[in-house]
Enzyme design. Structure first.
Site, PDB file in Angstrom:
ATOM      1  N   ALA A  59       0.855  -1.197   0.048  1.00 48.26           N
ATOM      2  CA  ALA A  59       0.183   0.087  -0.091  1.00 48.26           C
ATOM      3  C   ALA A  59       0.917   1.311  -0.212  1.00 48.26           C
ATOM      4  O   ALA A  59       0.540   2.246  -0.403  1.00 48.26           O
ATOM      5  CB  ALA A  59      -0.787   0.052   1.303  1.00 48.26           C
ATOM      6  N   GLU A  63       3.321   2.981  -6.549  1.00 47.83           N
ATOM      7  CA  GLU A  63       3.427   2.372  -7.770  1.00 47.83           C
ATOM      8  C   GLU A  63       2.900   2.999  -9.088  1.00 47.83           C
ATOM      9  O   GLU A  63       3.404   2.706 -10.077  1.00 47.83           O
ATOM     10  CB  GLU A  63       3.327   0.916  -7.764  1.00 47.83           C
ATOM     11  CG  GLU A  63       1.750   0.436  -7.818  1.00 47.83           C
ATOM     12  CD  GLU A  63       1.081   0.966  -6.541  1.00 47.83           C
ATOM     13  OE1 GLU A  63       0.093   1.466  -6.675  1.00 47.83           O
ATOM     14  OE2 GLU A  63       1.602   0.730  -5.613  1.00 47.83           O
ATOM     15  N   ASP A 105      10.525  32.944 -35.545  1.00 46.86           N
ATOM     16  CA  ASP A 105      10.697  33.565 -37.024  1.00 46.86           C
ATOM     17  C   ASP A 105       9.670  34.817 -36.807  1.00 46.86           C
ATOM     18  O   ASP A 105       8.573  34.642 -36.035  1.00 46.86           O
ATOM     19  CB  ASP A 105      10.191  32.670 -37.873  1.00 46.86           C
ATOM     20  CG  ASP A 105      11.512  31.619 -38.436  1.00 46.86           C
ATOM     21  OD1 ASP A 105      12.566  32.251 -38.378  1.00 46.86           O
ATOM     22  OD2 ASP A 105      11.090  30.520 -38.710  1.00 46.86           O
TER      23      ASP A 105
END
Length: 640
Positions: A59, A63, A105
């Site tokens: 727990a 994960e 640009d």
């Protein structure tokens, strides 16, 4: 060659999260081992104690972090696509949020990319041209002798086309067709009269292009290019319909006129012609015909986007092929401040000089693709995270070298391949929107990391402290696993799609070296874990009811996301999060009020218990929000 020099990049965030998970895992296993030994020595059943300790370990390890992070990225990418920014590489989402410099640009990104010829210079006279767009309607303030030749040159030395009122090909060339149409010239007639036989194409190194045309029995070459390039190649001039030598004084005069046009933010092209016998001599000793100067109006949204960048601590650098004065005039109009440098000056700088210049120069003019690569390299050396736009094949190396290469949608496939992101609508404001989204996604990942880690830490602390104080275990194995499954997954996923907090574009860009669990995030995790642990243990020590402790912990953990969001000034309602928390709570009710309670070993709580849970929730909200606000304030003080 230039492409090989620029290397590949990987997702830094997921590696950070995996590393973090590993360290947490080691810590948790250690604590669980202590819990196991202590409980077993107090006379616990070996198998039950082992099961419980393993459940606690399972727990407590987050994960789900890398997985939820990847989902957040993917959803963010979808959101950006709706706003015309296509992300080609996931890691760039995270990098966007820490961008410190955007090199853009000018044409099409900061401007509309719709050229219109405004002024014409025919030796000895300046003519104003009316009309806007590509309609072909508009008049000349006067029509001196020789203007026809100038307009013809613009129409013939040209690879664009008009379909109705849309330009196909280069907008600059389309503008030249339109200016010739305004004087009554028709392209079909002129191309019949002077069929093209050959072409010497334009390149950013040559800065000019030439086409050869049959003219009765002889051949004529027409050229267009930057005024300085064309004038160098001219020895004669067409003056009021007569050809005569071009003097040094006249050349200077023409360059002065070119400068006055450029100061009005006009892009200037010079034209020349020459009767020729072979292609090789076409660009030598030509006859100067005149100048055409055109405007490319700035995009209205660009101005707002630039202000946003200023607030967000992002520098905007304009890179353009235009001449210096034109570039400065347009930069002024849009709101880019800073020094300006031309390609020639850049050529003369060594790496060290360029490095110091790159700190204050925000406008680069007459730039070649090699220069772009040098500019990016210098900016990165100075410690910047650089986003850079490009469209041409030659821009690919610079796009690869930048931390975020942005190809414009109208650009070449090569540029898109080298890029991390494609701007579908070529608009500068889209880049700023993407940066904002990148920051929001990163904040979201921080939010659910703080949520998962503070809850997991609380679970371990509750059990660990209870065992150390000699209390009976507050939960059984299946309850611990359930808390982990129910309270963690749904709300964490919903936090991954949270909207941006207020003032997200008023903060400085974050340092990319900073860990996802930085000081303030860690402080928030520890503070919330301690508050949840303290409340749960106080209640458990008073009432010693496992069901109460179990339900209370679920209720408290479901409030944590709301508290964390306040720390990020995210005050708007997140429907997904509200739904996820309600769903988790409903599942918890099912466990205590349905036959499932046998599996979970719970007893239905009465009114008194619910009163205790409600009071505890209020206590958590008050203390938690106070802690979050304090942490945020001290972080903002440190940043200032």
């Amino acid at each position: 060659g230039m492409l090989q020099e620029a290397e590949q990049k990987k997702i830094p965030l997921n590696t950070q999260l995996e590393k973090l998970g590993k360290w947490i895992g080691i810590g948790v296993i250690f604590l669980c081992a202590v819990v196991f030994i202590a409980t077993y020595l107090k006379g616990g059943n070996f198998l039950e104690t082992a099961l419980f300790s393993i459940a606690l370990a399972v727990a407590a390890v987050p994960e789900g972090l890398p997985a939820i992070a990847t989902i957040s990225f993917a959803l963010g990418v979808q959101k950006m696509a709706k706003k015309h920014a296509l992300i080609r590489k996931l890691p760039s989402v995270e990098t966007l949020g820490s961008t410190t410099v955007i090199c853009t640009d000018k044409t099409g990104t900061l401007t509309m990319n719709e050229m219109t010829v405004r002024k014409i210079y025919c030796p000895s006279e300046i003519i104003d041209v009316g009309g806007i767009g590509y309609s072909g309607e508009g008049s000349f303030s006067s029509k001196p002798n020789g203007i026809e030749m100038l307009l013809k040159a613009g129409m013939l030395c040209n690879n664009a086309a008009l379909q109705g009122q849309t330009a196909i090909g280069d907008p600059t060339e389309a503008a030249l067709i339109v200016s010739a149409m305004k004087s009554g010239l028709r392209r079909e007639d002129i191309e019949k009269e002077f069929p093209r036989t050959n072409e010497i194409p334009f390149s950013s190194e040559r800065k000019m292009m030439t086409t050869l045309h049959r003219d009765g029995k002889s051949t004529t070459a027409f050229s267009k290019g930057s005024p300085e390039t064309i004038l160098q190649k001219c020895t004669k001039t067409l003056y009021r319909g007569r050809i005569r030598p071009l003097t040094r004084v006249e050349k200077n005069e023409i360059m002065k006129i070119n400068e006055s046009f450029a100061k009005d933010a006009l892009r200037v092209l010079a034209f020349a012609f020459k009767p020729v016998t072979q292609k090789d001599s076409a660009e030598k000793e030509m006859i100067f015909i005149g100048l055409q100067a055109m405007i490319d109006p700035p995009r209205m949204e660009a101005r707002e986007a630039l202000l946003k960048c200023e607030d967000a601590g992002i520098r905007v650098v304009m890179i353009t092929g235009d001449q210096l004065l034109t570039a400065e005039a347009i930069a002024r109009e849009i709101g880019i401040k800073g020094k300006a440098v031309s390609g020639e000056e850049l050529e003369k700088m060594n790496e060290k000089e360029l490095l110091s210049a790159s700190k204050e120069v925000n406008i680069y003019a007459r730039v070649s693709p090699e220069h772009k690569l040098r500019i990016i390299t210098a900016l990165k050396k100075a410690g910047n995270i650089v986003a850079m736009t490009g469209d041409g094949i030659n821009d690919a190396p610079a796009l690869k070298k930048a931390d975020i290469g942005i190809a414009v949608g109208s650009g070449t496939d090569v540029a898109k391949e080298a890029s991390d992101m494609v701007l579908v609508n070529d608009n500068f404001a889209t880049i700023v929107g993407a940066v904002e989204e990148g920051r929001a996604i990163y904040d979201n990942i921080r939010k659910f990391s703080a949520f998962l880690l503070s809850c997991n830490l609380a679970e371990v602390l509750i059990v660990f402290i209870a065992v150390m104080l000699g209390m009976p275990l507050p939960f059984i194995a299946i309850q611990i696993l359930w808390i982990n499954l129910v309270t963690d997954s749904f709300p964490a996923l919903a936090m991954g799609v949270d909207s941006a907090g207020k003032g997200i574009m008023k903060k400085k860009p974050r340092n990319p070296k900073e860990h996802i669990v930085s000081g303030s995030v860690a402080a928030s995790i520890i503070a919330l874990a301690i508050i949840v642990t303290a409340i749960t243990l106080l209640v458990y020590s008073r009432f010693e009811s496992k069901t109460l402790a179990f339900t209370l912990l679920v209720a408290l953990e479901l409030l944590v996301p709301a508290i964390i969001r306040i720390g990020y000034r995210a005050y708007s309602l997140n429907i997904w999060l509200a739904g996820a928390c309600l769903l988790s709570f409903a599942l918890q009710l099912a466990v205590i009020y349905t036959p499932l309670s046998k599996v979970f070993d719970t007893v239905a709580p009465g009114l008194q218990e619910w009163g205790i849970i409600a009071a505890s929730c209020i206590a958590l909200l008050v203390t938690g929000i106070a802690a979050e606000v304090l942490i945020r304030k001290s972080k903002e003080r440190a940043a200032a």
